[in-house]
Motif scaffolding. Structure first.
Motif, PDB file in Angstrom:
ATOM      1  N   ARG A 134       0.414  -1.241  -0.051  1.00 53.12           N
ATOM      2  CA  ARG A 134       0.046  -0.248   0.262  1.00 53.12           C
ATOM      3  C   ARG A 134       0.529   0.923   0.233  1.00 53.12           C
ATOM      4  NH1 ARG A 134      -5.049  -1.915   3.740  1.00 53.12           N
ATOM      5  NH2 ARG A 134      -5.544  -2.802   3.444  1.00 53.12           N
ATOM      6  N   SER A 135       2.478   0.809   0.113  1.00 52.38           N
ATOM      7  CA  SER A 135       3.285   2.591   0.015  1.00 52.38           C
ATOM      8  C   SER A 135       4.305   1.988  -0.668  1.00 52.38           C
ATOM      9  CB  SER A 135       2.961   2.825   1.828  1.00 52.38           C
ATOM     10  OG  SER A 135       3.870   1.937   2.089  1.00 52.38           O
ATOM     11  N   ALA A 136       5.068   2.493  -1.009  1.00 49.63           N
ATOM     12  CA  ALA A 136       6.617   2.540  -1.302  1.00 49.63           C
ATOM     13  C   ALA A 136       7.412   3.105  -1.670  1.00 49.63           C
ATOM     14  CB  ALA A 136       5.843   2.357  -3.077  1.00 49.63           C
ATOM     15  N   PRO A 137       7.688   3.329   0.059  1.00 50.92           N
ATOM     16  CA  PRO A 137       8.863   4.402   0.953  1.00 50.92           C
ATOM     17  C   PRO A 137      10.634   4.526  -0.366  1.00 50.92           C
ATOM     18  CG  PRO A 137       7.919   2.838   1.987  1.00 50.92           C
ATOM     19  CD  PRO A 137       7.530   2.078   0.688  1.00 50.92           C
ATOM     20  N   LYS A 138      10.509   5.970  -1.712  1.00 49.49           N
ATOM     21  CA  LYS A 138      10.894   6.397  -2.053  1.00 49.49           C
ATOM     22  C   LYS A 138      11.659   4.854  -3.268  1.00 49.49           C
ATOM     23  CE  LYS A 138      13.534   8.693   1.758  1.00 49.49           C
ATOM     24  NZ  LYS A 138      15.291   8.652   2.611  1.00 49.49           N
ATOM     25  N   ALA A 139      10.644   4.010  -3.320  1.00 50.64           N
ATOM     26  CA  ALA A 139      10.839   3.103  -4.650  1.00 50.64           C
ATOM     27  C   ALA A 139      10.564   3.540  -5.966  1.00 50.64           C
ATOM     28  CB  ALA A 139      10.185   2.098  -4.019  1.00 50.64           C
ATOM     29  N   VAL A 140      11.494   3.218  -6.904  1.00 55.14           N
ATOM     30  CA  VAL A 140      11.207   3.935  -8.377  1.00 55.14           C
ATOM     31  C   VAL A 140      10.602   2.151  -8.781  1.00 55.14           C
ATOM     32  CG1 VAL A 140      12.475   3.448 -10.461  1.00 55.14           C
ATOM     33  CG2 VAL A 140      13.865   4.661  -8.503  1.00 55.14           C
ATOM     34  N   ILE A 141       9.542   3.134  -9.452  1.00 53.59           N
ATOM     35  CA  ILE A 141       8.784   1.802  -9.627  1.00 53.59           C
ATOM     36  C   ILE A 141       8.909   1.832 -11.461  1.00 53.59           C
ATOM     37  CG2 ILE A 141       6.334   0.854 -10.111  1.00 53.59           C
ATOM     38  CD1 ILE A 141       5.706   2.117  -7.305  1.00 53.59           C
ATOM     39  N   LEU A 142       9.032   0.259 -11.726  1.00 56.61           N
ATOM     40  CA  LEU A 142       8.928   0.422 -13.374  1.00 56.61           C
ATOM     41  C   LEU A 142       7.296  -0.826 -13.465  1.00 56.61           C
ATOM     42  CD1 LEU A 142       9.282   0.237 -15.561  1.00 56.61           C
ATOM     43  CD2 LEU A 142      10.957  -1.873 -15.216  1.00 56.61           C
ATOM     44  N   LEU A 143       6.350   0.194 -14.134  1.00 57.57           N
ATOM     45  CA  LEU A 143       5.446  -0.669 -14.396  1.00 57.57           C
ATOM     46  C   LEU A 143       4.715  -0.808 -15.684  1.00 57.57           C
ATOM     47  CD1 LEU A 143       1.916  -1.538 -13.174  1.00 57.57           C
ATOM     48  CD2 LEU A 143       1.765   1.471 -13.434  1.00 57.57           C
ATOM     49  N   LEU A 144       4.457  -2.174 -16.031  1.00 53.02           N
ATOM     50  CA  LEU A 144       4.994  -2.745 -17.152  1.00 53.02           C
ATOM     51  C   LEU A 144       3.823  -3.289 -17.998  1.00 53.02           C
ATOM     52  CD1 LEU A 144       8.411  -5.093 -16.579  1.00 53.02           C
ATOM     53  CD2 LEU A 144       8.030  -2.225 -17.624  1.00 53.02           C
ATOM     54  N   ASP A 145       3.311  -2.680 -19.317  1.00 54.91           N
ATOM     55  CA  ASP A 145       2.350  -3.133 -19.840  1.00 54.91           C
ATOM     56  C   ASP A 145       0.647  -2.618 -18.907  1.00 54.91           C
ATOM     57  OD1 ASP A 145       3.507  -4.851 -21.179  1.00 54.91           O
ATOM     58  OD2 ASP A 145       2.948  -6.636 -20.552  1.00 54.91           O
ATOM     59  N   ALA A 146       0.869  -1.592 -18.216  1.00 58.66           N
ATOM     60  CA  ALA A 146       0.740  -0.390 -17.647  1.00 58.66           C
ATOM     61  C   ALA A 146      -1.460  -0.855 -17.953  1.00 58.66           C
ATOM     62  CB  ALA A 146       1.180   0.702 -17.469  1.00 58.66           C
ATOM     63  N   SER A 147      -1.959  -0.977 -16.890  1.00 57.96           N
ATOM     64  CA  SER A 147      -3.490  -1.158 -17.639  1.00 57.96           C
ATOM     65  C   SER A 147      -4.548  -0.008 -16.319  1.00 57.96           C
ATOM     66  CB  SER A 147      -3.886  -2.353 -17.307  1.00 57.96           C
ATOM     67  OG  SER A 147      -4.296  -2.692 -15.593  1.00 57.96           O
ATOM     68  N   LEU A 148      -4.967  -0.063 -16.856  1.00 60.14           N
ATOM     69  CA  LEU A 148      -5.899   1.623 -16.267  1.00 60.14           C
ATOM     70  C   LEU A 148      -5.871   1.571 -15.548  1.00 60.14           C
ATOM     71  CD1 LEU A 148      -7.181   4.086 -16.019  1.00 60.14           C
ATOM     72  CD2 LEU A 148     -10.052   3.008 -16.844  1.00 60.14           C
ATOM     73  N   ARG A 149      -6.582   0.104 -14.356  1.00 61.67           N
ATOM     74  CA  ARG A 149      -6.065  -0.374 -12.788  1.00 61.67           C
ATOM     75  C   ARG A 149      -5.963  -0.261 -12.121  1.00 61.67           C
ATOM     76  NH1 ARG A 149      -7.006  -5.349  -9.636  1.00 61.67           N
ATOM     77  NH2 ARG A 149      -6.656  -6.562 -11.165  1.00 61.67           N
ATOM     78  N   LEU A 150      -4.543  -0.807 -13.417  1.00 63.14           N
ATOM     79  CA  LEU A 150      -3.203  -1.481 -12.347  1.00 63.14           C
ATOM     80  C   LEU A 150      -2.017   0.592 -11.768  1.00 63.14           C
ATOM     81  CD1 LEU A 150      -1.314  -3.127 -10.690  1.00 63.14           C
ATOM     82  CD2 LEU A 150       0.242  -3.624 -13.136  1.00 63.14           C
ATOM     83  N   VAL A 151      -2.397   1.157 -13.276  1.00 62.63           N
ATOM     84  CA  VAL A 151      -1.433   2.460 -13.092  1.00 62.63           C
ATOM     85  C   VAL A 151      -2.629   3.363 -12.246  1.00 62.63           C
ATOM     86  CG1 VAL A 151      -2.760   3.900 -14.724  1.00 62.63           C
ATOM     87  CG2 VAL A 151      -0.248   4.165 -15.060  1.00 62.63           C
ATOM     88  N   THR A 152      -3.999   2.976 -11.853  1.00 63.16           N
ATOM     89  CA  THR A 152      -4.065   3.671 -10.860  1.00 63.16           C
ATOM     90  C   THR A 152      -3.965   3.934  -8.972  1.00 63.16           C
ATOM     91  OG1 THR A 152      -6.258   4.555 -12.781  1.00 63.16           O
ATOM     92  CG2 THR A 152      -6.534   4.630 -10.230  1.00 63.16           C
ATOM     93  N   ARG A 153      -4.120   2.534  -9.116  1.00 61.53           N
ATOM     94  CA  ARG A 153      -3.330   1.520  -7.833  1.00 61.53           C
ATOM     95  C   ARG A 153      -2.009   2.219  -7.079  1.00 61.53           C
ATOM     96  NH1 ARG A 153      -3.525  -4.188  -6.938  1.00 61.53           N
ATOM     97  NH2 ARG A 153      -2.555  -3.631  -4.864  1.00 61.53           N
ATOM     98  N   VAL A 154      -0.679   2.127  -8.405  1.00 59.11           N
ATOM     99  CA  VAL A 154       0.366   2.814  -8.394  1.00 59.11           C
ATOM    100  C   VAL A 154       0.412   3.581  -8.065  1.00 59.11           C
ATOM    101  CG1 VAL A 154       2.594   2.649  -9.125  1.00 59.11           C
ATOM    102  CG2 VAL A 154       1.102   0.779  -9.775  1.00 59.11           C
ATOM    103  N   ASP A 155      -0.353   4.609  -8.805  1.00 57.96           N
ATOM    104  CA  ASP A 155      -0.321   6.071  -8.521  1.00 57.96           C
ATOM    105  C   ASP A 155      -0.633   6.360  -7.826  1.00 57.96           C
ATOM    106  OD1 ASP A 155      -0.100   8.396 -10.073  1.00 57.96           O
ATOM    107  OD2 ASP A 155      -2.091   8.816 -10.725  1.00 57.96           O
TER     108      ASP A 155
END
Length: 252
Positions: free
Chosen positions: A86-107
């Protein structure tokens, strides 16, 4: 620390995936970053793909099993939509094959240092692009954000953000009713409202993307959304108040 946003301005082919992976590993050299997360909807999008060719079969298998690797002294981890924290302290996130649902969650994850998005379909990530204006790693050009809503709409939205519990979105019926009334009032006054502009502006004000989606959904057609009470949550002269506020802000 504000998050850095990057994307590849074409759907996820082999070239885009590998370019994004190389770029993401470079971000581990930035002092503000703590680790790299590779995120896909399912493990199938990690194994037997160009990403596996880039990482190596053994290394990819290690990540898929939930173990971490190390690069530049920092951990590399893999998460699917099922295991994503649920949180990503200082993480660099590489989001692959990003879907609408997943990009919203990661955002919506808190504390992220950087987000690199490789879309499955460009239309799935357009709302994210409109909100953040990420840099295209293919051209180094920054994408344009969505236009600002009309000044009186911005004034109304500012009133909304101070009048609802922004930490819970529209979970409380009173907050939802207030939102419905706001957009009904604007519609009755024949003030144009663009729901995508509203969504982008709300996210730029640090509202969680899922909450911004709720509000934008109401903005599209408030007459179709049912209220829980019959009262109106705003003063009778609220349009005049919003107009005055927008004029004052325009002159300051």
């Amino acid at each position: 620390m504000s998050r850095q946003n990057f994307y590849v301005s074409k759907p996820a082919d082999a070239e885009a995936l590998i370019l994004a992976a190389e770029f993401s590993f470079d971000q581990l050299g930035v002092p503000e970053s703590s680790e790299l997360w590779i995120v896909t909807e399912t493990k199938a999008q990690l194994r037997h793909t160009p990403i596996e060719q880039f990482l190596g079969e053994f290394q990819t298998k290690v990540l898929a099993q939930g173990r971490s690797l190390v690069s530049k002294g920092k951990p590399i981890r893999y998460y699917s939509s099922v295991t994503l924290p649920r949180s990503a302290p200082k993480a660099v996130i590489l989001l692959l094959d990003a879907s609408l649902r997943l990009v919203t969650r990661v955002d919506g994850l808190n504390g992220t240092a950087a987000m690199i998005v490789v879309p499955w379909l460009m239309e799935d990530v357009q709302g994210w692009i409109d909100a953040h204006g990420p840099t295209d790693i293919l051209t180094n050009a920054q994408a344009s954000t969505a236009p600002l809503p009309a000044p009186i709409v911005v004034s109304a939205l500012k009133s909304l953000l101070t009048g609802i519990n922004v930490s819970t979105g529209l979970a409380h019926p009173r907050d939802k009713d207030k939102t419905i009334d706001l957009f009904r009032i604007l519609k009755k006054a024949k003030i144009p409202v663009d729901a995508e502009e509203v969504r982008a502006w709300l996210i730029q004000q640090k509202l969680k993307p899922t909450y911004a989606d709720e509000i934008a959904s109401i903005a599209r057609d408030p007459s179709k959304v049912k209220k829980s009470s019959s009262g109106v949550a705003w003063a009778g002269d609220i349009i005049s108040q919003w107009k005055t506020r927008s004029e004052v802000e325009a002159n300051t």
